[in-house]
Scaffold this active site. Structure first.
Site, mmCIF file in Angstrom:
data_model
loop_
_atom_site.group_PDB
_atom_site.id
_atom_site.type_symbol
_atom_site.label_atom_id
_atom_site.label_comp_id
_atom_site.label_asym_id
_atom_site.label_seq_id
_atom_site.Cartn_x
_atom_site.Cartn_y
_atom_site.Cartn_z
ATOM 1 N N GLY A 146 0.809 -1.214 0.000
ATOM 2 C CA GLY A 146 0.000 0.000 0.000
ATOM 3 C C GLY A 146 0.839 1.259 0.000
ATOM 4 C CB SER A 198 3.389 0.857 -4.258
ATOM 5 O OG SER A 198 4.145 -0.314 -4.172
#
Length: 447
Positions: A317, A319
């Site tokens: 998450g 990223s």
């Protein structure tokens, strides 16, 4: 007996108050001696200037005489050199020289050989300038036979290739600062950029292919935009065009949590050893150090090269989330191994390379060099990319926050003030007790 207990309580209170005065005075003295006189001289790392000095020397002296540069614990530039003559040139330029056996040309040749070998998913390698080695890592998904085969390739290169097994698995952190969601998963908004006409979010390329539609909430009620360009694998960046074409107020800020953020003033390239910060929608604000540059990671989805390796943690998450230092944008989160409970390794797509390839620049920044940032090493406070929120910074901090900050004189002053109040109170209580005792004695004597 009651009077004896009262006397003991008063004495203990006076002793505690005197001790508090001594401790508080010592804290104030230390803070005054070490604290900068105002916000303009707040502690700052020397990473950018040191990195620039080291990079200039490496560029001028060449890859056959040098083997990279980094920033030491004092923020000073260190350059790896292969001979004493080059070392003297580095010292004359004001940097520290470290003699090593292998040049940058040799290190890069080793990575080229590794890239030419059969691809093994779950492996990564990077140049460790400080140890003068190429470090190859394999995660738990790499089989024994694949690891043995890659070890044979490394042994054929030479003794300066170091093999390491690592816990966890090298994965992209799809699942960020603020979350953005699509059918592909959840990512984090990176930096707001513009081509001069339209505004975009620059995030990770593996978050979704061109055409992916992104939303700002789980119900799909608020469309953020659509992916219009990107590169993955090979690189790991993409552009999400805002649905209304504009990023909105506060577009030069990146979220750091609690409705706060950091103002971004330019882009730059990090140095090994530099302290950096990362923000993501899963694990929030985290910090660490740059451990290597020009890293290659063999994700299950494909190979990405030219990444920044750090010891900052990240989780699914995160990223696409921004990495920065002192108000300077450095990269967006690509992937890594581990988590924020046990720690791990995280890789970032360098920002200047991505922006140049996409033909964009930071929103609100006319220059793309990080000559001088305006943020302190620890992020001050501000908002999410594309959202409006106040930047508090040093000047906007509350009086209570300053008084309770251990780096300021506030805690010492609070202790001194409390001790003085306690002394005055015990003195007043004693005087009041003496007055009442005198009244009783007077009444008993004169009726």
């Amino acid at each position: 007996m009651r009077h004896a207990r009262r006397r003991i309580v008063r004495r203990v209170t006076r002793l505690a108050a005197v001790g508090g005065l001594l401790v508080g005075s010592a804290m104030v003295t230390r803070a005054v001696a070490s604290e900068p006189p105002d916000a303009s001289t707040a502690p700052r790392t020397l990473a950018r200037t040191a990195s620039g000095a080291g990079a200039d020397l490496v560029s001028r002296l060449g890859t056959d005489r040098t083997a990279g540069h980094w920033v030491d614990s004092d923020g000073r530039p260190v350059v790896a050199v292969t001979d004493e003559r080059t070392a003297e040139e580095v010292r004359r330029a004001g940097a520290t020289a470290k003699r090593v056996r292998h040049s940058m040309s040799e290190l890069r040749s080793a990575t080229s050989t590794l890239r030419a070998a059969p691809r093994v998913s779950g492996t990564a390698w990077a140049l460790d300038y400080r140890s003068n080695e190429v470090v190859v890592r394999g995660d738990r998904t790499v089989s024994g036979s694949d690891w043995s085969r890659l070890t044979g390739v490394a042994q054929g290169i030479g003794g300066f290739v170091r093999m390491e097994r690592t816990e966890g698995a090298f994965t992209t952190r799809l699942n960020g600062a603020e979350p953005i969601l699509s059918t592909a998963g959840r990512c984090s908004a990176g930096f707001n950029v513009t081509d001069g006409t339209r505004d975009f979010i620059l995030t990770a390329g593996h978050c979704g292919p061109t055409g992916s539609v992104w939303f700002g909430d789980g119900r799909g009620d608020r469309q953020v935009g659509r992916t219009v360009a990107g590169s993955f694998p090979g690189d790991d960046f993409s552009l999400v065009e805002y649905a209304n074409g504009k990023a909105g107020d506060g577009a030069d800020l990146v979220a750091v949590g609690d409705g706060k953020g950091v103002r971004i003033t330019g882009t730059g390239e990090p140095a090994v050893g530099q302290r950096v910060f990362r923000s993501g929608s899963t694990s929030g604000l985290r910090d660490g150090r740059v451990t290597a540059l020009d890293a290659t990671v063999n994700y299950p989805e494909g190979t990405v090269t030219g990444l920044i390796e750090t010891d900052v943690c990240a989780e699914p998450g995160d990223s696409g989330g921004p990495m920065f230092s002192e108000g300077i944008a450095l990269g967006v989160t690509s992937g890594g191994s581990g988590d924020c409970d046990k720690g791990g390794t995280t890789f970032f797509q360098p920002l200047p390379e991505a922006m140049e390839s996409l033909g964009v620049r930071l929103v609100g920044s006319g220059r793309q060099d990080a000559a001088a940032g305006t943020s302190a090493t620890a992020p001050p406070g501000a908002a999410a990319p594309g959202a409006s929120a106040p930047v508090t910074g040093v000047e906007g901090s509350t009086l209570l926050a300053r008084l309770t900050d251990r780096r300021n004189v506030g805690p010492g002053l609070l202790i001194v003030a409390g001790s003085l109040v306690a002394l005055v109170a015990t003195r007043w209580i004693r005087a009041e007790a003496d007055r009442k005792a005198y009244q009783r004695h007077y009444s008993a004597t004169w009726g």
